[in-house]
Design an enzyme around this catalytic site. Sequence first.
Site, PDB file in Angstrom:
ATOM      1  N   ASN A 167       0.830  -1.214   0.000  1.00 42.33           N
ATOM      2  CA  ASN A 167       0.000   0.000   0.000  1.00 42.33           C
ATOM      3  C   ASN A 167       0.859   1.257   0.000  1.00 42.33           C
ATOM      4  O   ASN A 167       1.941   1.280   0.574  1.00 42.33           O
ATOM      5  CB  ASN A 167      -0.922   0.009   1.223  1.00 42.33           C
ATOM      6  CG  ASN A 167      -1.878  -1.161   1.201  1.00 42.33           C
ATOM      7  OD1 ASN A 167      -2.066  -1.780   0.146  1.00 42.33           O
ATOM      8  ND2 ASN A 167      -2.462  -1.484   2.335  1.00 42.33           N
ATOM      9  N   HIS A 176       5.987  -0.684  -2.614  1.00 43.05           N
ATOM     10  CA  HIS A 176       5.473  -0.014  -3.819  1.00 43.05           C
ATOM     11  C   HIS A 176       5.518   1.512  -3.694  1.00 43.05           C
ATOM     12  O   HIS A 176       4.830   2.209  -4.434  1.00 43.05           O
ATOM     13  CB  HIS A 176       4.049  -0.482  -4.132  1.00 43.05           C
ATOM     14  CG  HIS A 176       3.993  -1.900  -4.634  1.00 43.05           C
ATOM     15  ND1 HIS A 176       2.825  -2.607  -4.803  1.00 43.05           N
ATOM     16  CD2 HIS A 176       4.984  -2.752  -5.013  1.00 43.05           C
ATOM     17  CE1 HIS A 176       3.096  -3.825  -5.254  1.00 43.05           C
ATOM     18  NE2 HIS A 176       4.400  -3.935  -5.385  1.00 43.05           N
ATOM     19  N   CYS A 224      13.241  19.469  -7.526  1.00 39.17           N
ATOM     20  CA  CYS A 224      13.994  18.751  -6.495  1.00 39.17           C
ATOM     21  C   CYS A 224      14.975  19.700  -5.795  1.00 39.17           C
ATOM     22  O   CYS A 224      15.216  20.808  -6.275  1.00 39.17           O
ATOM     23  CB  CYS A 224      14.782  17.600  -7.123  1.00 39.17           C
ATOM     24  SG  CYS A 224      16.179  18.161  -8.093  1.00 39.17           S
TER      25      CYS A 224
HETATM   26  N1  APR Z   1     -11.056  -6.995   4.182  1.00 35.27           N
HETATM   27  C1  APR Z   1     -10.182  -7.931   3.710  1.00 35.27           C
HETATM   28  N2  APR Z   1      -9.894  -8.060   2.409  1.00 35.27           N
HETATM   29  C2  APR Z   1     -10.497  -7.221   1.547  1.00 35.27           C
HETATM   30  C3  APR Z   1     -11.411  -6.217   1.965  1.00 35.27           C
HETATM   31  C4  APR Z   1     -11.677  -6.126   3.351  1.00 35.27           C
HETATM   32  N3  APR Z   1     -12.530  -5.231   3.858  1.00 35.27           N
HETATM   33  N4  APR Z   1     -11.851  -5.552   0.867  1.00 35.27           N
HETATM   34  C5  APR Z   1     -11.235  -6.106  -0.180  1.00 35.27           C
HETATM   35  N5  APR Z   1     -10.436  -7.126   0.215  1.00 35.27           N
HETATM   36  C6  APR Z   1      -9.557  -7.988  -0.605  1.00 35.27           C
HETATM   37  C7  APR Z   1     -10.113  -8.287  -1.980  1.00 35.27           C
HETATM   38  O1  APR Z   1     -10.939  -9.443  -1.918  1.00 35.27           O
HETATM   39  C8  APR Z   1      -8.842  -8.513  -2.795  1.00 35.27           C
HETATM   40  O2  APR Z   1      -8.465  -9.883  -2.777  1.00 35.27           O
HETATM   41  O3  APR Z   1      -8.361  -7.282  -0.824  1.00 35.27           O
HETATM   42  C9  APR Z   1      -7.782  -7.682  -2.057  1.00 35.27           C
HETATM   43  C10 APR Z   1      -7.355  -6.425  -2.786  1.00 35.27           C
HETATM   44  O4  APR Z   1      -6.738  -6.787  -3.971  1.00 35.27           O
HETATM   45  P1  APR Z   1      -6.143  -5.710  -4.983  1.00 35.27           P
HETATM   46  O5  APR Z   1      -7.151  -4.663  -5.237  1.00 35.27           O
HETATM   47  O6  APR Z   1      -5.604  -6.443  -6.156  1.00 35.27           O
HETATM   48  O7  APR Z   1      -4.948  -5.005  -4.168  1.00 35.27           O
HETATM   49  P2  APR Z   1      -3.468  -5.505  -3.940  1.00 35.27           P
HETATM   50  O8  APR Z   1      -3.402  -6.989  -3.878  1.00 35.27           O
HETATM   51  O9  APR Z   1      -2.933  -4.722  -2.804  1.00 35.27           O
HETATM   52  O10 APR Z   1      -2.766  -5.014  -5.282  1.00 35.27           O
HETATM   53  C11 APR Z   1      -1.400  -5.246  -5.437  1.00 35.27           C
HETATM   54  O11 APR Z   1      -1.312  -4.051  -7.489  1.00 35.27           O
HETATM   55  O12 APR Z   1      -2.159  -2.262  -8.657  1.00 35.27           O
HETATM   56  C12 APR Z   1      -1.061  -2.754  -8.022  1.00 35.27           C
HETATM   57  O13 APR Z   1       0.733  -1.624  -7.010  1.00 35.27           O
HETATM   58  C13 APR Z   1      -0.647  -1.878  -6.864  1.00 35.27           C
HETATM   59  O14 APR Z   1       0.041  -2.476  -4.639  1.00 35.27           O
HETATM   60  C14 APR Z   1      -0.910  -2.747  -5.654  1.00 35.27           C
HETATM   61  C15 APR Z   1      -0.745  -4.150  -6.229  1.00 35.27           C
END
Ligand code: APR
Length: 248
Positions: free
Chosen positions: A102, A119, A146
Amino acid sequence: MLANLPPYKLKQLKVVVLTGAGISAESGLKTFRDNNGLWEEHSIEEVATPDGFERNAELVYRFYNQRRRQLLSPDVKPNKAHLALAKIERVMGNNFTLVTQNVDNLHQKSGNKNVLHMHGSLLSARCLRSGHSSAIYSDLDHSNQCDCCQPTNSLRPDIVWFGEMPKYMPQIEECLSQADIFISIGTSGTVYPAAGFVSLANQSGAHTVELNMEPSSGYNEFAEKHYGPATEIVSKFVDTLLKGFNFD
Ligand code: APR
């Protein structure tokens, strides 16, 4: 299940946690993939790639400026899941490593001190020439310069975009190679290298745990899984984890 683990002594145990957008969802920050692959109406290619920045830097600046303003608004606060992770760090100190995908600062706001933002961060800007990072709490555009180069250079959001190398990888891999417990929270498990951390932890003999709303892409690699909202399942799991410690 944790109950099947041998009774650990706190000082001998090393815990690595990986968080993703799901942990911040209940604080009001949208995840990436829960919205048909769109992040606040934009495709990831538009706003999270070096090509997107080259094509339309103004859009990318505006996009992250909006995210930063939202993050700094008083409405966005750490939730119970963030607070539970701060509690683990208070108890375990340096034996606890928190790696996050995040770009928000909710882990720091809840009290975690050692956070590896693999990230990048919304509250940081990076010099386009030197790569030097500096804190930023206001809007960013081409006019920001910068303070590391002469003549000064433009700044970009200090976010690791697709096609770029995540930060802190040697440190993270070292921690995973020594982990006793690896816990993945709120991530879809679709973006590497983070999606591969569970395999590395398994290779190190760690007990692996997934806490997410739904099974992630790599769910079958985890030994223990709990599904539901992070605010419910993370605090419950952390209570169980901390109760299982032998504090002597
Ligand atoms: N509690 C628990 N899990 C949750 C909740 C919640 N309230 N709401 C959503 N989720 C879960 C979803 O089911 C999903 O599996 O969180 C996950 C979020 O997935 P993504 O949106 O893909 O996010 P993330 O895995 O952090 O993405 C990874 O992708 O876009 C790039 O660099 C960006 O850091 C990011 C990376």
